[in-house]
Design a protein around this motif. Structure first.
Motif, short mmCIF file in Angstrom:
data_model
loop_
_atom_site.label_atom_id
_atom_site.label_comp_id
_atom_site.label_asym_id
_atom_site.label_seq_id
_atom_site.Cartn_x
_atom_site.Cartn_y
_atom_site.Cartn_z
N ASP A 357 0.83 -1.20 0.00
CA ASP A 357 0.00 0.00 0.00
C ASP A 357 0.87 1.26 0.00
O ASP A 357 1.69 1.45 0.90
CB ASP A 357 -0.90 -0.03 1.23
CG ASP A 357 -1.84 1.15 1.27
OD1 ASP A 357 -2.85 1.10 0.56
OD2 ASP A 357 -1.55 2.13 1.98
N ASP A 359 0.19 4.35 0.63
CA ASP A 359 -0.03 5.25 1.77
C ASP A 359 0.69 4.73 3.03
O ASP A 359 1.25 5.51 3.79
CB ASP A 359 -1.53 5.40 2.06
CG ASP A 359 -2.25 6.17 0.96
OD1 ASP A 359 -1.57 6.91 0.22
OD2 ASP A 359 -3.47 5.99 0.81
N GLN A 360 0.64 3.40 3.21
CA GLN A 360 1.36 2.83 4.35
C GLN A 360 2.87 3.05 4.19
O GLN A 360 3.57 3.39 5.14
CB GLN A 360 1.07 1.34 4.48
CG GLN A 360 -0.38 1.06 4.86
CD GLN A 360 -0.68 -0.42 4.98
OE1 GLN A 360 0.22 -1.25 5.07
NE2 GLN A 360 -1.95 -0.77 4.96
N PHE A 362 4.32 5.51 2.51
CA PHE A 362 4.64 6.92 2.73
C PHE A 362 4.65 7.23 4.22
O PHE A 362 5.51 7.96 4.72
CB PHE A 362 3.62 7.82 2.00
CG PHE A 362 3.83 9.29 2.28
CD1 PHE A 362 4.94 9.96 1.76
CD2 PHE A 362 2.94 9.99 3.08
CE1 PHE A 362 5.14 11.31 2.02
CE2 PHE A 362 3.14 11.33 3.34
CZ PHE A 362 4.24 12.00 2.82
N TYR A 363 3.70 6.66 4.93
CA TYR A 363 3.63 6.92 6.38
C TYR A 363 4.94 6.51 7.06
O TYR A 363 5.53 7.28 7.81
CB TYR A 363 2.44 6.17 6.99
CG TYR A 363 2.18 6.54 8.43
CD1 TYR A 363 1.53 7.73 8.75
CD2 TYR A 363 2.60 5.72 9.46
CE1 TYR A 363 1.30 8.09 10.06
CE2 TYR A 363 2.37 6.07 10.79
CZ TYR A 363 1.72 7.25 11.08
OH TYR A 363 1.49 7.60 12.39
N LEU A 364 5.40 5.30 6.76
CA LEU A 364 6.63 4.84 7.41
C LEU A 364 7.84 5.64 6.91
O LEU A 364 8.73 5.98 7.69
CB LEU A 364 6.85 3.34 7.17
CG LEU A 364 5.81 2.39 7.76
CD1 LEU A 364 6.34 0.96 7.76
CD2 LEU A 364 5.40 2.75 9.16
N HIS A 365 7.86 5.95 5.62
CA HIS A 365 8.97 6.76 5.09
C HIS A 365 9.01 8.12 5.79
O HIS A 365 10.09 8.63 6.10
CB HIS A 365 8.84 6.98 3.59
CG HIS A 365 8.92 5.72 2.78
ND1 HIS A 365 8.77 5.70 1.41
CD2 HIS A 365 9.15 4.44 3.14
CE1 HIS A 365 8.89 4.46 0.97
NE2 HIS A 365 9.11 3.68 2.00
N SER A 366 7.83 8.69 6.03
CA SER A 366 7.78 10.02 6.62
C SER A 366 8.25 10.00 8.08
O SER A 366 8.44 11.06 8.67
CB SER A 366 6.36 10.60 6.53
OG SER A 366 5.53 10.02 7.51
N PRO A 371 12.96 2.62 2.71
CA PRO A 371 11.94 1.87 1.94
C PRO A 371 11.98 0.35 2.11
O PRO A 371 10.93 -0.26 2.34
CB PRO A 371 12.26 2.27 0.50
CG PRO A 371 12.84 3.64 0.62
CD PRO A 371 13.63 3.64 1.89
N VAL A 373 13.13 -1.44 4.53
CA VAL A 373 12.73 -1.80 5.90
C VAL A 373 11.23 -1.58 6.08
O VAL A 373 10.54 -2.37 6.73
CB VAL A 373 13.53 -0.97 6.93
CG1 VAL A 373 13.16 -1.39 8.35
CG2 VAL A 373 15.03 -1.13 6.70
N LEU A 377 8.42 -4.31 7.21
CA LEU A 377 7.48 -4.14 8.34
C LEU A 377 6.04 -4.31 7.88
O LEU A 377 5.23 -4.96 8.54
CB LEU A 377 7.64 -2.74 8.96
CG LEU A 377 8.83 -2.50 9.89
CD1 LEU A 377 8.93 -1.02 10.24
CD2 LEU A 377 8.69 -3.33 11.17
N ILE A 378 5.73 -3.71 6.73
CA ILE A 378 4.34 -3.75 6.25
C ILE A 378 3.93 -5.18 5.90
O ILE A 378 2.83 -5.62 6.24
CB ILE A 378 4.15 -2.80 5.03
CG1 ILE A 378 4.33 -1.34 5.48
CG2 ILE A 378 2.78 -2.99 4.40
CD1 ILE A 378 4.48 -0.35 4.32
N GLY A 381 3.63 -7.23 8.97
CA GLY A 381 2.43 -6.79 9.68
C GLY A 381 1.16 -7.28 9.01
O GLY A 381 0.17 -7.61 9.68
#
Lengths: 414, 258
Positions: A357, A359-360, A362-366, A371, A373, A377-378, A381
């Protein structure tokens, strides 16, 4: 077909007449037809039976399982531990306390019910070449609180035909954990049957950790009676082509069938699940969640059928298959189906195949997560929803380790 | 002290020019507010600063302490010291705040041995249920819990400049005050804040040093905190071209729809 699976070789296992005729049927049946719905998308026509090694005597002990598997199994305080190699039950250790309660875990001939759609090559080969299987019987009203642990191994290039039959009498409870491994190559045909009597509960967890060049074509059938529950988790990482078909008959009022799947394939693997949930009786519940990840050029097949029979009023059926496609060349076929013959039911099905995803990501990158890693995680998860439903926490932990291993391989790639 | 400089930033989204020359400077220790009606490009500004894909920078520069942010990927901007409090933080099933922050800190070589203790303390300080730290990020959290979660992450990652997009959404008055006090403490320690909002009342809590009005893709006016008070009374009417009226923005409807 002229293969190593001759009636003469089958006769080496005894019962020559019965095995011989099954081998004859195998020789004439040919590989399943991939134009049929049940075998669509399957690479089964690539299977070369000539390369397989017929096993007619119990092989030596299997090599040690990976340490995290051994440790997880040791942590379980098993009611029984069983070792199976190439289909042969080579060791059964049963805790005395449970023997006294009437638990029976023994090697015995397993008579499999004939598939409704008629036997195929693998059924015939199983009939001809399977040695005695494993039979687990739990007496009525007895709760086996410790799990029964089965380690099933396939040696190099072998054809292994395994059979497991679990009979839980009324009001009983039992948990069965299987860890499947292989050396390299070969074909394993696991056949499993559950009979869960009235108000009994059976938990079943399988971790399939075969070598990525081994084949698996198996079947799980179950009959769940009134107010009984069969809760299954099928977790698969290995196999060149690994296929399990499940036929779950919710045969008594209020019967429940829970089915969780988690699979992760990479390289050129194909993992294939076909599920059939038969809501034969009223007020039955099936709850199915399969989550998979496909990387590289690998593929997965999920086809599911929920069939509400005319007497299935008041039934609930939930069927969800979600896939993450990591590799550009990877593919996932996801085909949920419903056949409803009684309208007083609640059914839902959902299926998705999508990349990680954005958006997911981008959230972690932010938050400063790099990327590769973040994807790791995603994806890890993503499996949690399924792994949290696995009835044996130690088995879920093995699955997490295997998922992490697959993701580590990916992370190390340039 | 750090400084984020956005100069003549032009951004296209889906082929449309949303920002056409936005300039502003956020020095460390100060709170700058970008206000404006719905559709003015406020969220485009924050997403472009963070380098989200789909936000195509067609002109201008973004630098922090002399470093070209546009040359960096999103995670590198974050590691350089930018933080983004999202209006609607994304749900990430199966990934806990602890796992994510561990990954972030270890990627920056600043892995903390007592992250769990730090998180618990930060959570307690702003009224976030410690049990939620173990749960999946933003999954099944209320709007207010999500904003608290974002604030905890900001506190732990200790950025130089934070972009805070619509902090108030989902927070009640007390919650907003608690979170604003935490932000103020970070600001006193040198954090620069760019707060994006269409809701002037938020700025009373955050004590904005400067207010910029964004309309039609540009900063149309800037001023001190008194500008926010003025906007509260007059709305954005004076800054919005007649062909795109936004009657609801900044009005009572927003107050009651929260």
């Amino acid at each position: 077909m002229n293969t190593p699976f001759s009636p003469e070789r089958a006769a080496e296992l005894g019962d020559a007449e019965r095995r011989g005729s099954a081998a004859q049927l195998a020789a004439t049946s040919g590989l399943p037809d991939t134009s049929s719905e049940a075998w669509r998308y399957s690479p089964v026509s690539d299977l070369n039976l000539d390369e397989l090694r017929v096993v007619t005597g119990a092989p030596p002990a299997p090599p040690d399982a990976p340490q995290y598997v051994t440790e997880a199994i040791d942590s379980l305080q098993a009611a029984a531990t069983v070792s199976v190699i190439d289909g042969f039950v080579v060791a059964v250790e049963l805790a005395d306390g449970w023997v006294a309660k009437g638990l029976s875990v023994e090697s015995a001939a397993v008579k499999l019910a004939e598939p409704e759609e008629g036997p195929n090559l693998f059924d015939h080969l199983h009939a001809a070449f399977a040695p005695d299987g494993l039979v687990i019987k739990v007496p009525a009203e007895v709760e086996i609180t410790d799990p029964i642990v089965i380690r099933s191994h396939l040696s190099e290039g072998a054809a292994g035909f395994t059979a497991l039959k679990v009979h839980a009498s009324a009001g009983s409870r039992v948990t069965v954990f299987e860890y499947q491994s292989s050396e390299s190559g070969g074909l394993v045909v696991p056949m499993t049957q559950f009979h869960v009597e009235q108000a009994a509960k059976v938990n079943h967890v399988v971790i399939q950790d075969l070598a990525t060049d081994s084949w698996q074509v198996g079947r799980v059938t179950s009959r769940v009676e009134e107010h009984a529950t069969l809760s299954s988790a099928m977790i698969a990482f290995g196999g060149k082509y690994a296929r399990i078909r499940t036929d779950s008959d919710l045969a008594g009022r209020g019967a429940t069938g829970e089915l969780v799947g988690a699979y992760f394939c990479d390289g050129d693997q194909i993992i294939d699940y076909r599920t059939f949930q038969q809501h034969i009786a009223p007020d039955t519940l099936s709850d199915l969640l399969f989550k998979g990840t496909v990387d590289d050029e690998s593929g997965s097949v999920y086809t599911g059928m929920i069939h509400i029979h005319p007497d299935g009023a008041g039934s609930n059926a939930f069927q969800t298959n979600r896939n993450i496609k990591l590799g550009d060349e990877a593919w996932a076929w996801s085909v949920p189906n419903l056949e409803i013959e009684n309208n007083e039911v609640r059914c839902s099905h959902a299926s998705t195949v999508s990349p990680v995803d954005p958006d997911q990501r981008f959230y972690l990158h932010s938050r400063g997560v790099p990327p590769a890693v973040a994807d790791r995680l995603i994806v890890a998860g993503f499996f949690e929803e399924a792994l949290r439903r696995v009835s044996i926490p130690a088995a879920a932990q093995i699955a997490r380790t295997l998922i992490a291993e697959k993701l580590d391989v990916r992370l190390e790639q340039p | 002290m750090s400084e984020l400089i956005v100069d003549q930033l032009a951004v296209k989204v889906g082929g449309s020019q949303i920002l056409s020359g936005v300039s502003l400077t956020v020095p460390g220790g100060e709170v700058h507010a970008v206000m404006g009606p719905n559709g003015a490009g406020k969220s485009t500004l924050s997403n472009a600063i963070m380098g989200r894909s789909g936000y195509e920078v067609t002109g201008g520069t973004i630098t922090m302490d002399g470093q070209d942010m546009l040359a960096l990927d999103t995670f590198e901007r974050a590691q350089a010291g930018l933080f983004y409090v999202m209006q609607a933080p994304t749900e990430v099933p199966g990934v806990s705040m602890f796992d994510m922050l561990t990954a972030s800190l270890s990627a920056q070589g600043t892995a903390s041995t007592d992250l769990a203790a730090t998180l618990s303390a930060e959570a307690a300080a702003i009224g976030f249920d410690v049990a939620l730290l173990e749960r999946s990020l933003n999954v099944d959290l209320s709007g207010g819990e999500k904003k608290r979660s974002e604030t905890i992450q900001m506190s732990v990652l200790a950025p130089k400049v934070a972009i805070i997009d619509e902090l108030d959404s989902g927070l009640d008055v007390d919650g907003l005050r608690t979170v604003a006090q935490r932000v103020e403490k970070l600001t006193n320690d040198g954090l620069g804040v760019l707060v994006i909002t269409h809701f002037p009342r938020l700025l009373h809590e955050l004590n904005a040093d400067r207010v910029h009005v964004l309309a039609q893709g540009k900063i149309v006016t800037s001023g001190g905190p008194e500008l926010a008070i003025e906007l509260e009374q007059t709305g954005y009417g004076a800054y919005v071209e007649e062909e795109t009226p936004e009657p609801k923005s900044g009005g009572l409807d927003d107050l009651f729809s929260m």
